[in-house]
Scaffold this active site. Structure first.
Site, PDB file in Angstrom:
ATOM      1  N   HIS A  90      -3.418   7.238   2.396  1.00  0.00           N
ATOM      2  CA  HIS A  90      -3.763   5.867   2.775  1.00  0.00           C
ATOM      3  C   HIS A  90      -5.168   5.792   3.365  1.00  0.00           C
ATOM      4  O   HIS A  90      -5.913   4.838   3.135  1.00  0.00           O
ATOM      5  CB  HIS A  90      -2.708   5.386   3.774  1.00  0.00           C
ATOM      6  CG  HIS A  90      -2.810   3.956   4.152  1.00  0.00           C
ATOM      7  ND1 HIS A  90      -3.165   3.552   5.410  1.00  0.00           N
ATOM      8  CD2 HIS A  90      -2.615   2.850   3.438  1.00  0.00           C
ATOM      9  CE1 HIS A  90      -3.181   2.225   5.454  1.00  0.00           C
ATOM     10  NE2 HIS A  90      -2.847   1.766   4.267  1.00  0.00           N
ATOM     11  N   SER A 134       0.825  -1.197   0.000  1.00  0.00           N
ATOM     12  CA  SER A 134       0.000   0.000   0.000  1.00  0.00           C
ATOM     13  C   SER A 134       0.872   1.264   0.000  1.00  0.00           C
ATOM     14  O   SER A 134       0.701   2.156  -0.829  1.00  0.00           O
ATOM     15  CB  SER A 134      -0.906  -0.054   1.227  1.00  0.00           C
ATOM     16  OG  SER A 134      -1.729   1.064   1.277  1.00  0.00           O
ATOM     17  N   ARG A 148       0.021   9.057   5.094  1.00  0.00           N
ATOM     18  CA  ARG A 148      -1.072   8.474   5.904  1.00  0.00           C
ATOM     19  C   ARG A 148      -2.430   9.034   5.515  1.00  0.00           C
ATOM     20  O   ARG A 148      -3.433   8.324   5.547  1.00  0.00           O
ATOM     21  CB  ARG A 148      -0.829   8.725   7.396  1.00  0.00           C
ATOM     22  CG  ARG A 148      -0.086   7.599   8.058  1.00  0.00           C
ATOM     23  CD  ARG A 148      -0.463   7.556   9.551  1.00  0.00           C
ATOM     24  NE  ARG A 148       0.395   6.652  10.257  1.00  0.00           N
ATOM     25  CZ  ARG A 148      -0.003   5.447  10.722  1.00  0.00           C
ATOM     26  NH1 ARG A 148      -1.240   5.032  10.562  1.00  0.00           N
ATOM     27  NH2 ARG A 148       0.838   4.683  11.354  1.00  0.00           N
TER      28      ARG A 148
END
Lengths: 213, 213
Positions: free
Chosen positions: B42, B16, B39
């Protein structure tokens, strides 16, 4: 100084839903699912998610009837549970998150899968007729579909909103292909998230704020 | 039957974050803020949010130092609080959500603003040096900025991720214009949400999973 801004919650909701209805393509949705689409858009700020929603024809009715009959809402993470507005639920429905139960890490080890997938196995006694809301982990959705393929009871409705770069698009494509004949709503592609999963539940439970307040 | 899918959490994270780093434009971010950007991406599945992030130069260091010094994290809604991974917080920092306190509805009436804005007033004794994470309500961010303009103590860092069609873009533009000289990170435009606000806190607290597990 700062410019004035809208402070009235009713005006904010009204203006917000008006913008969504003006900008989003909602014509293709059957009654009920248009409300789900509007709330999803409202939750993420992107009108084009309407174009990537996949759903079964009876999804809204199936989810609504399940909630009215007292079905539990099974969520893959705490954030989904936190976003469900309890007072909207028509039968004091339980909102259940098993991810942080003590037995989950050992079960994940045992089945060679993530904690999110292991947590789904703990839903099994409640799965028949439940509303499932997945807003985080693709492996939770994949494993749910595996369990159903292996004979687990079918939920009334699967709300598929896992997010991200590994397995999210694929797990939702598998849900939407629907060889299992499950009612579902899913956002195709990488986008998704807990706010959308919660918004879908809230729309099933309560329709739109413009209607109900 | 279903095609195989990745079940190993470490492999999922690695793949990822590799995809995010390959697709997102991260060059412009100072050290630390690149981790926040990764992040955030994500959390939402969209690499282009990196292009719409606004931030002050010292935002990462300010937030990190505040957390290390034990600052509380003040959140505008329960979902933001639910998404903060407590074991990452470096000093057992308190995560505080005042939205559902009993006095909030009456205060909202009294100030002629939303419950979200009224809840921000309850932060005031804790505001100096705190980390603020706003993932839902534009009025919470607007009112926070008004309180600071009126002399309230400055937080160490404001994470601005309100979402939606009324006031979200405007409140984040006001934050990013930064006449107050507050450290901040914000996603410009309509997009945002509680998952992003939590992800920003988690990145400040712990960096990236690929580093730490």
């Amino acid at each position: 100084g700062m410019r004035p801004y809208e402070r009235d919650p009713k005006a904010i909701y009204a203006q917000s839903f008006k913008t969504v209805r003006a900008e989003a393509r909602l014509d293709r949705f059957p009654r009920g699912l248009d409300q789900v689409a509007v709330r999803l858009i409202h939750a993420c700020g992107m009108v084009d998610v309407a174009d990537r929603l996949a759903f079964s024809d009876g999804a809204f009715e199936a989810g609504r009837a399940a909630l009215e009959a007292g079905a539990p809402v099974l969520c893959d993470c705490e954030m989904v549970g936190a976003g469900i507005i309890r007072r909207y639920l028509p039968a004091g429905n339980e909102v259940i998150v098993t991810l942080n139960r003590a037995e989950v890490p050992a079960r994940a080890q045992a089945i060679g899968n993530t904690r999110s997938a292991a947590a789904v196995e703990l839903w099994e006694p409640l799965l028949g007729g439940a509303v499932v809301a997945i807003g985080n982990a693709p492996t939770a959705l994949f494993h749910l579909l595996e369990l159903i393929d292996a004979g687990a009871p079918k939920p009334a409705l699967i709300l598929g909103f896992p997010v991200g770069f590994v397995g999210a698009a694929e797990s939702k494509a598998e849900l939407a292909a629907n060889p299992r004949g499950c009612d579902f709503v899913a956002l195709r592609g990488r986008r998704g998230g807990s706010a959308m999963a919660s918004a879908a539940v809230n729309a099933l439970a309560a329709g739109l704020p413009e209607v109900e307040t």
